[in-house]
Scaffold this motif. Structure first.
Motif, PDB file in Angstrom:
ATOM      1  N   GLN A  41     -48.152 -16.898  35.315  1.00 19.01           N
ATOM      2  CA  GLN A  41     -49.542 -16.753  34.739  1.00 19.01           C
ATOM      3  C   GLN A  41     -49.115 -15.999  33.353  1.00 19.01           C
ATOM      4  OE1 GLN A  41     -52.535 -14.639  36.799  1.00 19.01           O
ATOM      5  NE2 GLN A  41     -53.935 -15.122  35.123  1.00 19.01           N
ATOM      6  N   GLU A  42     -48.373 -14.941  33.287  1.00 21.77           N
ATOM      7  CA  GLU A  42     -48.127 -14.154  32.243  1.00 21.77           C
ATOM      8  C   GLU A  42     -47.502 -15.075  31.138  1.00 21.77           C
ATOM      9  OE1 GLU A  42     -45.888 -10.658  33.516  1.00 21.77           O
ATOM     10  OE2 GLU A  42     -47.666  -9.378  33.402  1.00 21.77           O
ATOM     11  N   ALA A  43     -46.504 -15.901  31.625  1.00 15.81           N
ATOM     12  CA  ALA A  43     -45.640 -16.913  30.674  1.00 15.81           C
ATOM     13  C   ALA A  43     -46.504 -17.778  29.983  1.00 15.81           C
ATOM     14  CB  ALA A  43     -44.726 -17.487  31.424  1.00 15.81           C
ATOM     15  N   GLN A  44     -47.541 -18.411  30.810  1.00 15.67           N
ATOM     16  CA  GLN A  44     -48.359 -19.251  30.334  1.00 15.67           C
ATOM     17  C   GLN A  44     -49.492 -18.457  29.085  1.00 15.67           C
ATOM     18  OE1 GLN A  44     -50.307 -20.517  33.913  1.00 15.67           O
ATOM     19  NE2 GLN A  44     -48.747 -22.238  34.344  1.00 15.67           N
ATOM     20  N   GLU A  45     -49.937 -17.534  29.507  1.00 21.61           N
ATOM     21  CA  GLU A  45     -50.731 -16.801  28.641  1.00 21.61           C
ATOM     22  C   GLU A  45     -49.892 -16.374  27.200  1.00 21.61           C
ATOM     23  OE1 GLU A  45     -51.950 -13.207  30.699  1.00 21.61           O
ATOM     24  OE2 GLU A  45     -53.330 -14.401  32.111  1.00 21.61           O
ATOM     25  N   ARG A  46     -48.509 -15.838  27.552  1.00 20.93           N
ATOM     26  CA  ARG A  46     -47.834 -15.748  26.275  1.00 20.93           C
ATOM     27  C   ARG A  46     -47.579 -16.928  25.430  1.00 20.93           C
ATOM     28  NH1 ARG A  46     -47.408 -13.678  21.736  1.00 20.93           N
ATOM     29  NH2 ARG A  46     -45.371 -13.632  20.830  1.00 20.93           N
ATOM     30  N   ARG A  47     -47.581 -18.170  26.187  1.00 27.06           N
ATOM     31  CA  ARG A  47     -47.139 -19.308  25.212  1.00 27.06           C
ATOM     32  C   ARG A  47     -48.400 -19.750  24.527  1.00 27.06           C
ATOM     33  NH1 ARG A  47     -47.248 -24.636  29.105  1.00 27.06           N
ATOM     34  NH2 ARG A  47     -49.435 -23.587  29.173  1.00 27.06           N
ATOM     35  N   ASN A  48     -49.843 -19.632  25.193  1.00 27.81           N
ATOM     36  CA  ASN A  48     -50.898 -19.939  24.574  1.00 27.81           C
ATOM     37  C   ASN A  48     -51.078 -19.070  23.362  1.00 27.81           C
ATOM     38  OD1 ASN A  48     -51.102 -22.058  26.471  1.00 27.81           O
ATOM     39  ND2 ASN A  48     -52.713 -20.567  27.560  1.00 27.81           N
ATOM     40  N   ALA A  49     -50.643 -17.736  23.560  1.00 29.77           N
ATOM     41  CA  ALA A  49     -50.868 -16.861  22.582  1.00 29.77           C
ATOM     42  C   ALA A  49     -50.050 -17.146  21.267  1.00 29.77           C
ATOM     43  CB  ALA A  49     -50.524 -15.103  22.743  1.00 29.77           C
ATOM     44  N   ALA A  50     -48.627 -17.232  21.595  1.00 31.16           N
ATOM     45  CA  ALA A  50     -47.764 -17.706  20.536  1.00 31.16           C
ATOM     46  C   ALA A  50     -48.002 -18.912  19.794  1.00 31.16           C
ATOM     47  CB  ALA A  50     -46.175 -17.756  21.229  1.00 31.16           C
TER      48      ALA A  50
ATOM     49  N   GLU B 101     -39.551 -19.004  20.528  1.00 25.66           N
ATOM     50  CA  GLU B 101     -39.968 -18.241  21.714  1.00 25.66           C
ATOM     51  C   GLU B 101     -40.926 -19.401  22.768  1.00 25.66           C
ATOM     52  OE1 GLU B 101     -42.973 -14.502  22.885  1.00 25.66           O
ATOM     53  OE2 GLU B 101     -42.332 -15.013  20.794  1.00 25.66           O
ATOM     54  N   VAL B 102     -41.616 -20.037  22.089  1.00 20.93           N
ATOM     55  CA  VAL B 102     -42.542 -21.199  22.899  1.00 20.93           C
ATOM     56  C   VAL B 102     -41.696 -21.901  23.551  1.00 20.93           C
ATOM     57  CG1 VAL B 102     -44.350 -22.863  22.570  1.00 20.93           C
ATOM     58  CG2 VAL B 102     -44.694 -20.692  21.553  1.00 20.93           C
ATOM     59  N   GLY B 103     -40.322 -22.367  22.916  1.00 23.21           N
ATOM     60  CA  GLY B 103     -39.558 -23.339  23.615  1.00 23.21           C
ATOM     61  C   GLY B 103     -38.866 -22.740  24.818  1.00 23.21           C
ATOM     62  N   GLU B 104     -38.642 -21.493  24.561  1.00 23.58           N
ATOM     63  CA  GLU B 104     -37.995 -20.814  25.880  1.00 23.58           C
ATOM     64  C   GLU B 104     -38.892 -20.570  26.837  1.00 23.58           C
ATOM     65  OE1 GLU B 104     -36.592 -17.000  24.479  1.00 23.58           O
ATOM     66  OE2 GLU B 104     -34.797 -18.373  23.268  1.00 23.58           O
ATOM     67  N   ILE B 105     -40.205 -20.454  26.650  1.00 23.92           N
ATOM     68  CA  ILE B 105     -41.240 -20.164  27.551  1.00 23.92           C
ATOM     69  C   ILE B 105     -41.444 -21.446  28.441  1.00 23.92           C
ATOM     70  CG2 ILE B 105     -43.692 -19.562  28.043  1.00 23.92           C
ATOM     71  CD1 ILE B 105     -43.315 -17.676  25.697  1.00 23.92           C
ATOM     72  N   LYS B 106     -41.414 -22.487  27.597  1.00 22.81           N
ATOM     73  CA  LYS B 106     -41.676 -23.833  28.008  1.00 22.81           C
ATOM     74  C   LYS B 106     -40.721 -24.116  29.198  1.00 22.81           C
ATOM     75  CE  LYS B 106     -44.573 -26.289  24.452  1.00 22.81           C
ATOM     76  NZ  LYS B 106     -44.346 -27.274  23.668  1.00 22.81           N
ATOM     77  N   GLY B 107     -39.646 -24.070  29.049  1.00 16.72           N
ATOM     78  CA  GLY B 107     -38.326 -24.218  29.833  1.00 16.72           C
ATOM     79  C   GLY B 107     -38.813 -23.249  30.948  1.00 16.72           C
ATOM     80  N   PHE B 108     -38.918 -21.721  30.847  1.00 20.18           N
ATOM     81  CA  PHE B 108     -39.206 -21.109  32.077  1.00 20.18           C
ATOM     82  C   PHE B 108     -40.274 -21.692  32.944  1.00 20.18           C
ATOM     83  CE2 PHE B 108     -41.737 -17.693  33.840  1.00 20.18           C
ATOM     84  CZ  PHE B 108     -40.853 -17.169  34.867  1.00 20.18           C
ATOM     85  N   ILE B 109     -41.505 -22.016  32.060  1.00 20.38           N
ATOM     86  CA  ILE B 109     -42.598 -22.688  32.961  1.00 20.38           C
ATOM     87  C   ILE B 109     -42.266 -23.832  33.788  1.00 20.38           C
ATOM     88  CG2 ILE B 109     -44.691 -23.704  32.713  1.00 20.38           C
ATOM     89  CD1 ILE B 109     -45.242 -21.632  30.465  1.00 20.38           C
ATOM     90  N   GLN B 110     -41.263 -24.807  33.272  1.00 14.93           N
ATOM     91  CA  GLN B 110     -40.941 -25.983  33.836  1.00 14.93           C
ATOM     92  C   GLN B 110     -39.989 -25.495  35.074  1.00 14.93           C
ATOM     93  OE1 GLN B 110     -39.040 -28.226  30.737  1.00 14.93           O
ATOM     94  NE2 GLN B 110     -41.012 -29.049  30.153  1.00 14.93           N
TER      95      GLN B 110
END
Length: 434
Positions: free
Chosen positions: A50-59, A81-90
């Motif tokens: 959830q935190e990662a998704q929130e940070r992705r949206n904010a970024a 940063e968004v690319g790294e977060i997307k990988g983490f979320i997947q």
């Protein structure tokens, strides 16, 4: 299945329940700790997702702001940063599924919580008798067991059944075959015309999901007979409780539809795993047998009353047949995995000089309903609740045949037909060797 929220709020209750079912305190505590740890790991992971998704949206918003401000370097940093977060979320979504499956398995093997009035005990020796009904027959000769009677009549054949299928199968012939059929028809007629059950003819093959719903899987997989089907597998039903109860699977019924009462006469198939050496003679414990099943779907307020009613319906079968029996409440150590409380009805068998189980009636609360996601919509309430389920034998047809043979035998080896069955036997009042 138990509710993880309830477990978190009532950990000591779960430990006590497991201890009542025979676990040591250390084992019960370890089981609780394992379930809680799996839930904690899942909750932590979901929080991180959830935190990662929130940070992705904010970024992503920040990227737009940086682009509008002409700060290309900052925009590129944010894109990375968004690319790294997307990988983490997947990867995190796959991990979420794994953690969900692990928690579900841990919950799926937890037994139901016994009701407070279930007697404490370790084995059938600790079961408590509720009542004894009927008089045992008085015989002025040494009573025979059913298999001795059946073989002497030439109507019960274990040797040829073994040639066909192996051990724990029986071939019935002639009037004994008709007597077994008569018993099943009599029971169905009684339950549908007088007890308010709806007759159902369900499939004899069921999928894993249905077996999971009523609690046969994953714990009792070795007791089942499986067959491949369409790239997957199906199982022969161990009892028609499985298809009947699953008729409300993933459904929401209105409150005024309850109680739903169903009955079925079907063959049942069990591998009898763990029963080596028990009841090897005769047809008391078979891989294939017929049974009239009773299933009720109720709400939480009426399930205990329905349990007493169901037990009385099964008892009435034996009363009409003129068979002596006793009803016991099973102790915590002898009760089934999915039950909160169970009544066993044990019929008197003169050949064995013992009472033997012929029916087992259990109230399961919402344990099966959670596994099936079966709900009802209460009148004048928002939302839904899980239904309560009950099941019982009304009764085992093969064991009823055994009981009739042994209780109605005569000194010549013949068998008198109980009066209630004679219309189903074309008026025949006695079975003797042809």
């Amino acid at each position: 299945m138990l509710d993880i929220k309830w477990i978190r709020e009532n950990p000591e209750t779960l430990v006590r329940a497991l201890e009542r079912r025979g676990h040591s305190n250390a084992s019960a505590q370890s089981t609780l700790d394992d379930v809680i740890a799996r839930d904690e790991a899942r909750r932590l992971h979901l929080h991180q997702l959830q935190e990662a998704q929130e940070r992705r949206n904010a970024a992503s918003k920040e990227i737009g702001n940086a682009m509008r401000a002409g700060n290309a370097a900052r925009a590129e940093e944010l894109k990375a940063e968004v690319g790294e977060i997307k990988g983490f979320i997947q990867n995190g979504e796959a991990e979420e599924r794994r953690l969900d499956a692990e928690l579900e398995h841990a919950l799926a093997v937890l037994p139901n919580i016994p009701l407070d009035d279930v007697p404490q005990g370790k084995s059938e020796a600790d079961n408590v008798e509720l009542r004894t009904v009927g008089e045992r027959p008085r015989m002025n000769f040494e009573p025979k067991e059913h298999w001795e009677l059946g073989e002497a009549l030439g109507m019960m054949d274990f040797e040829r059944a073994a040639k066909l299928s192996g051990s724990r199968f029986t071939v019935l012939r002639g009037k004994l075959a008709r007597l077994e059929r008569a018993l099943g028809q009599f029971m169905l007629d009684l339950h549908t015309t007088e007890h308010g059950y709806i007759e159902v003819q369900p499939p004899l093959l069921v999928r894993d999901d249905a077996l999971f719903g009523t609690g046969q899987l994953p714990k009792f997989e070795e007791d089942l007979f499986f067959a491949p089907h369409a790239g997957s597998r199906v199982a022969l039903i161990p009892t028609s409780e499985v298809p009947l109860t699953n008729l409300v699977r993933e459904e929401i019924v209105s409150h005024d539809q309850l109680p739903i009462r169903m009955t079925a006469l079907t063959p049942c198939f069990r591998s009898e795993a763990g029963s080596a050496g028990r009841d090897t003679r005769g047809m008391l414990r078979q891989h294939q047998f017929d049974k009239v099943e009773l299933v009720s779907i109720t709400d939480a307020d009426t399930s205990l009353e329905e349990h007493e009613r169901m037990t009385a319906c099964a008892e009435e079968v034996l009363k009409r047949l003129g068979l002596a029996f006793r009803t016991v409440v099973l102790c915590t150590g002898d009760m089934g995995f999915g039950a909160r409380k169970t009544h066993d009805i044990e019929v008197w068998l003169p050949g064995q000089n013992a009472y033997r189980e012929i029916s087992s009636c259990s109230v399961c609360g919402d344990f099966q309903a959670r596994r099936m996601d079966a709900r009802y919509r209460p009148t004048d309430e928002k939302g839904t609740r899980f239904v309560h389920t009950l099941n019982g034998s009304g009764v085992a047809v093969g064991r009823a045949l055994i009981a009739v043979m042994e209780n109605y035998q005569d000194a010549e080896g013949g068998i008198t037909i109980p009066e209630v069955l004679r219309p189903y036997m074309g008026g025949l009042d006695r079975i003797a060797r042809d």
